[in-house]
Design a protein around this motif. Structure first.
Motif, PDB file in Angstrom:
ATOM      1  N   SER A   8       0.827  -1.203   0.000  1.00 36.32           N
ATOM      2  CA  SER A   8       0.000   0.000   0.000  1.00 36.32           C
ATOM      3  C   SER A   8       0.871   1.267   0.000  1.00 36.32           C
ATOM      4  O   SER A   8       0.540   2.253  -0.667  1.00 36.32           O
ATOM      5  N   SER A   9       1.997   1.222   0.722  1.00 39.17           N
ATOM      6  CA  SER A   9       2.874   2.397   0.711  1.00 39.17           C
ATOM      7  C   SER A   9       3.538   2.552  -0.655  1.00 39.17           C
ATOM      8  O   SER A   9       3.705   3.662  -1.156  1.00 39.17           O
ATOM      9  N   HIS A  10       3.905   1.437  -1.276  1.00 37.22           N
ATOM     10  CA  HIS A  10       4.498   1.474  -2.615  1.00 37.22           C
ATOM     11  C   HIS A  10       3.494   2.065  -3.603  1.00 37.22           C
ATOM     12  O   HIS A  10       3.857   2.913  -4.439  1.00 37.22           O
ATOM     13  N   LYS A  11       2.251   1.624  -3.481  1.00 36.43           N
ATOM     14  CA  LYS A  11       1.201   2.139  -4.365  1.00 36.43           C
ATOM     15  C   LYS A  11       0.957   3.627  -4.110  1.00 36.43           C
ATOM     16  O   LYS A  11       0.786   4.405  -5.043  1.00 36.43           O
ATOM     17  N   ALA A  12       0.976   4.020  -2.835  1.00 34.58           N
ATOM     18  CA  ALA A  12       0.766   5.429  -2.503  1.00 34.58           C
ATOM     19  C   ALA A  12       1.875   6.298  -3.086  1.00 34.58           C
ATOM     20  O   ALA A  12       1.620   7.385  -3.620  1.00 34.58           O
ATOM     21  N   VAL A  13       3.111   5.816  -3.018  1.00 32.00           N
ATOM     22  CA  VAL A  13       4.246   6.560  -3.584  1.00 32.00           C
ATOM     23  C   VAL A  13       4.109   6.645  -5.099  1.00 32.00           C
ATOM     24  O   VAL A  13       4.309   7.707  -5.695  1.00 32.00           O
ATOM     25  N   ARG A  14       3.751   5.529  -5.714  1.00 30.53           N
ATOM     26  CA  ARG A  14       3.593   5.510  -7.177  1.00 30.53           C
ATOM     27  C   ARG A  14       2.504   6.474  -7.618  1.00 30.53           C
ATOM     28  O   ARG A  14       2.679   7.242  -8.574  1.00 30.53           O
ATOM     29  N   LEU A  15       1.371   6.483  -6.933  1.00 29.74           N
ATOM     30  CA  LEU A  15       0.276   7.389  -7.278  1.00 29.74           C
ATOM     31  C   LEU A  15       0.661   8.852  -7.030  1.00 29.74           C
ATOM     32  O   LEU A  15       0.272   9.741  -7.788  1.00 29.74           O
ATOM     33  N   ALA A  16       1.442   9.086  -5.979  1.00 31.40           N
ATOM     34  CA  ALA A  16       1.912  10.455  -5.707  1.00 31.40           C
ATOM     35  C   ALA A  16       2.815  10.942  -6.840  1.00 31.40           C
ATOM     36  O   ALA A  16       2.719  12.092  -7.278  1.00 31.40           O
ATOM     37  N   ILE A  17       3.672  10.055  -7.325  1.00 31.31           N
ATOM     38  CA  ILE A  17       4.549  10.417  -8.451  1.00 31.31           C
ATOM     39  C   ILE A  17       3.715  10.765  -9.681  1.00 31.31           C
ATOM     40  O   ILE A  17       3.958  11.785 -10.344  1.00 31.31           O
ATOM     41  N   VAL A  18       2.715   9.956  -9.960  1.00 29.07           N
ATOM     42  CA  VAL A  18       1.859  10.208 -11.125  1.00 29.07           C
ATOM     43  C   VAL A  18       1.133  11.543 -10.981  1.00 29.07           C
ATOM     44  O   VAL A  18       1.061  12.327 -11.936  1.00 29.07           O
ATOM     45  N   ARG A  19       0.599  11.822  -9.798  1.00 28.65           N
ATOM     46  CA  ARG A  19      -0.107  13.100  -9.594  1.00 28.65           C
ATOM     47  C   ARG A  19       0.829  14.295  -9.784  1.00 28.65           C
ATOM     48  O   ARG A  19       0.461  15.288 -10.411  1.00 28.65           O
ATOM     49  N   ILE A  20       2.038  14.201  -9.259  1.00 27.60           N
ATOM     50  CA  ILE A  20       2.990  15.310  -9.396  1.00 27.60           C
ATOM     51  C   ILE A  20       3.421  15.464 -10.846  1.00 27.60           C
ATOM     52  O   ILE A  20       3.542  16.579 -11.360  1.00 27.60           O
ATOM     53  N   GLU A  21       3.636  14.335 -11.537  1.00 30.43           N
ATOM     54  CA  GLU A  21       4.033  14.399 -12.949  1.00 30.43           C
ATOM     55  C   GLU A  21       2.963  15.066 -13.808  1.00 30.43           C
ATOM     56  O   GLU A  21       3.268  15.836 -14.709  1.00 30.43           O
ATOM     57  N   LYS A  22       1.716  14.775 -13.500  1.00 30.75           N
ATOM     58  CA  LYS A  22       0.611  15.349 -14.281  1.00 30.75           C
ATOM     59  C   LYS A  22       0.269  16.767 -13.844  1.00 30.75           C
ATOM     60  O   LYS A  22      -0.563  17.417 -14.463  1.00 30.75           O
ATOM     61  N   GLY A  23       0.894  17.227 -12.760  1.00 31.08           N
ATOM     62  CA  GLY A  23       0.653  18.586 -12.297  1.00 31.08           C
ATOM     63  C   GLY A  23      -0.625  18.752 -11.500  1.00 31.08           C
ATOM     64  O   GLY A  23      -1.164  19.855 -11.410  1.00 31.08           O
ATOM     65  N   ARG A  24      -1.131  17.646 -10.913  1.00 32.62           N
ATOM     66  CA  ARG A  24      -2.351  17.714 -10.112  1.00 32.62           C
ATOM     67  C   ARG A  24      -2.166  17.043  -8.749  1.00 32.62           C
ATOM     68  O   ARG A  24      -2.882  16.108  -8.397  1.00 32.62           O
ATOM     69  N   PRO A  25      -1.205  17.535  -7.964  1.00 31.91           N
ATOM     70  CA  PRO A  25      -1.026  16.928  -6.635  1.00 31.91           C
ATOM     71  C   PRO A  25      -2.134  17.372  -5.676  1.00 31.91           C
ATOM     72  O   PRO A  25      -2.726  18.436  -5.851  1.00 31.91           O
ATOM     73  N   ASN A  26      -2.389  16.540  -4.683  1.00 30.69           N
ATOM     74  CA  ASN A  26      -3.432  16.841  -3.701  1.00 30.69           C
ATOM     75  C   ASN A  26      -2.895  17.673  -2.532  1.00 30.69           C
ATOM     76  O   ASN A  26      -3.590  18.547  -2.034  1.00 30.69           O
ATOM     77  N   VAL A  28       0.856  18.762  -1.974  1.00 32.67           N
ATOM     78  CA  VAL A  28       1.922  19.731  -2.263  1.00 32.67           C
ATOM     79  C   VAL A  28       1.463  20.694  -3.360  1.00 32.67           C
ATOM     80  O   VAL A  28       0.492  20.431  -4.072  1.00 32.67           O
ATOM     81  N   SER A  29       2.173  21.799  -3.489  1.00 32.61           N
ATOM     82  CA  SER A  29       1.857  22.805  -4.507  1.00 32.61           C
ATOM     83  C   SER A  29       2.140  22.237  -5.905  1.00 32.61           C
ATOM     84  O   SER A  29       3.103  21.484  -6.092  1.00 32.61           O
ATOM     85  N   ASP A  30       1.320  22.609  -6.859  1.00 29.13           N
ATOM     86  CA  ASP A  30       1.546  22.128  -8.228  1.00 29.13           C
ATOM     87  C   ASP A  30       2.766  22.792  -8.865  1.00 29.13           C
ATOM     88  O   ASP A  30       3.253  22.332  -9.893  1.00 29.13           O
ATOM     89  N   GLN A  31       3.273  23.856  -8.249  1.00 31.26           N
ATOM     90  CA  GLN A  31       4.482  24.523  -8.737  1.00 31.26           C
ATOM     91  C   GLN A  31       5.758  23.841  -8.231  1.00 31.26           C
ATOM     92  O   GLN A  31       6.845  24.141  -8.707  1.00 31.26           O
ATOM     93  N   ARG A  32       5.604  22.933  -7.289  1.00 28.84           N
ATOM     94  CA  ARG A  32       6.760  22.278  -6.681  1.00 28.84           C
ATOM     95  C   ARG A  32       7.365  21.263  -7.639  1.00 28.84           C
ATOM     96  O   ARG A  32       6.647  20.545  -8.342  1.00 28.84           O
ATOM     97  N   LYS A  33       8.681  21.210  -7.653  1.00 27.12           N
ATOM     98  CA  LYS A  33       9.382  20.294  -8.549  1.00 27.12           C
ATOM     99  C   LYS A  33       9.325  18.867  -8.000  1.00 27.12           C
ATOM    100  O   LYS A  33       9.108  18.653  -6.820  1.00 27.12           O
ATOM    101  N   MET A  34       9.549  17.930  -8.911  1.00 25.08           N
ATOM    102  CA  MET A  34       9.593  16.521  -8.532  1.00 25.08           C
ATOM    103  C   MET A  34      10.833  16.284  -7.685  1.00 25.08           C
ATOM    104  O   MET A  34      11.942  16.584  -8.099  1.00 25.08           O
ATOM    105  N   SER A  35      10.619  15.785  -6.481  1.00 24.70           N
ATOM    106  CA  SER A  35      11.726  15.446  -5.583  1.00 24.70           C
ATOM    107  C   SER A  35      11.242  14.361  -4.630  1.00 24.70           C
ATOM    108  O   SER A  35      10.040  14.109  -4.506  1.00 24.70           O
ATOM    109  N   VAL A  36      12.188  13.738  -3.959  1.00 27.01           N
ATOM    110  CA  VAL A  36      11.836  12.696  -2.996  1.00 27.01           C
ATOM    111  C   VAL A  36      11.003  13.304  -1.879  1.00 27.01           C
ATOM    112  O   VAL A  36       9.999  12.719  -1.441  1.00 27.01           O
TER     113      VAL A  36
END
Length: 135
Positions: A8-26, A28-36
Motif C-alpha cells: 500500500s505504501s508502494h502504491k501510494a508513492v507511485r500514485l503520488a509520483i503520477v499526480r505530481i508528474e501530471k501537475g495535479r497533486p493533492n 503539495v503545490s503544483d508549482q513544486r518540482k519533482m523530488s523525494v
C-alpha cells in the motif's frame, strides 16, 4: 500484514509520483518540482521509506528531476544556436556593407578630384581649357 502495508505504501508513492508528474497533486503545490521530499509529502510517507522500500520508484523520481533540467538545457542550447546563426548572418552583412562603403568612398574621392579640377579650370578666363585628370 507488513507485506500488505509495504504494497500500500508502494502504491501510494507511485500514485503520488503520477499526480505530481501530471501537475495535479493533492497536498503539495503544483508549482513544486519533482523530488523525494515532494513525493513523500504527497504520499504521506517518510523520505527514508522511499529510499529503503521503493528503489525502482526512486529512479523514476530522479529521472523526473533530470527531465526538467534536460528540457531547460535543450531549450537554451536551441536558443544559443539560433543566436549564433543570427550572429553569422549579421557579420556577413557587416562585411558586405564595409565593401560597399569602400566602393562609395572611392567614387566620392574621384568625384571630388574631378570637381576641383573643373572648378580650377572655370576660374581661368582663357579660350583654351585643358583637363588633366585620369580615371
Amino acid at each position: 500484514m507488513s507485506n500488505q502495508k509495504e504494497k500500500s505504501s508502494h502504491k501510494a508513492v507511485r500514485l503520488a509520483i503520477v499526480r505530481i508528474e501530471k501537475g495535479r497533486p493533492n497536498i503539495v503545490s503544483d508549482q513544486r518540482k519533482m523530488s523525494v521530499a515532494a513525493v513523500a509529502e504527497e504520499a504521506g510517507v517518510s523520505r527514508a521509506l522511499i529510499h529503503r522500500d521503493c528503489p525502482d520508484l526512486l529512479e523514476r523520481i530522479k529521472g523526473g528531476v533530470n527531465k526538467g533540467i534536460r528540457q531547460q538545457r535543450d531549450a537554451k542550447q536551441t536558443e544559443l544556436n539560433e543566436y549564433k546563426e543570427r550572429n553569422r548572418e549579421l557579420r556577413s552583412e557587416v562585411a558586405e556593407l564595409k565593401a560597399m562603403l569602400a566602393k562609395v568612398q572611392s567614387q566620392n574621392a574621384t568625384l571630388i578630384r574631378k570637381n576641383i579640377a573643373l572648378s580650377g579650370v572655370s576660374s581661368k578666363s582663357c579660350n583654351v581649357t585643358q583637363f588633366s585628370y585620369s580615371k
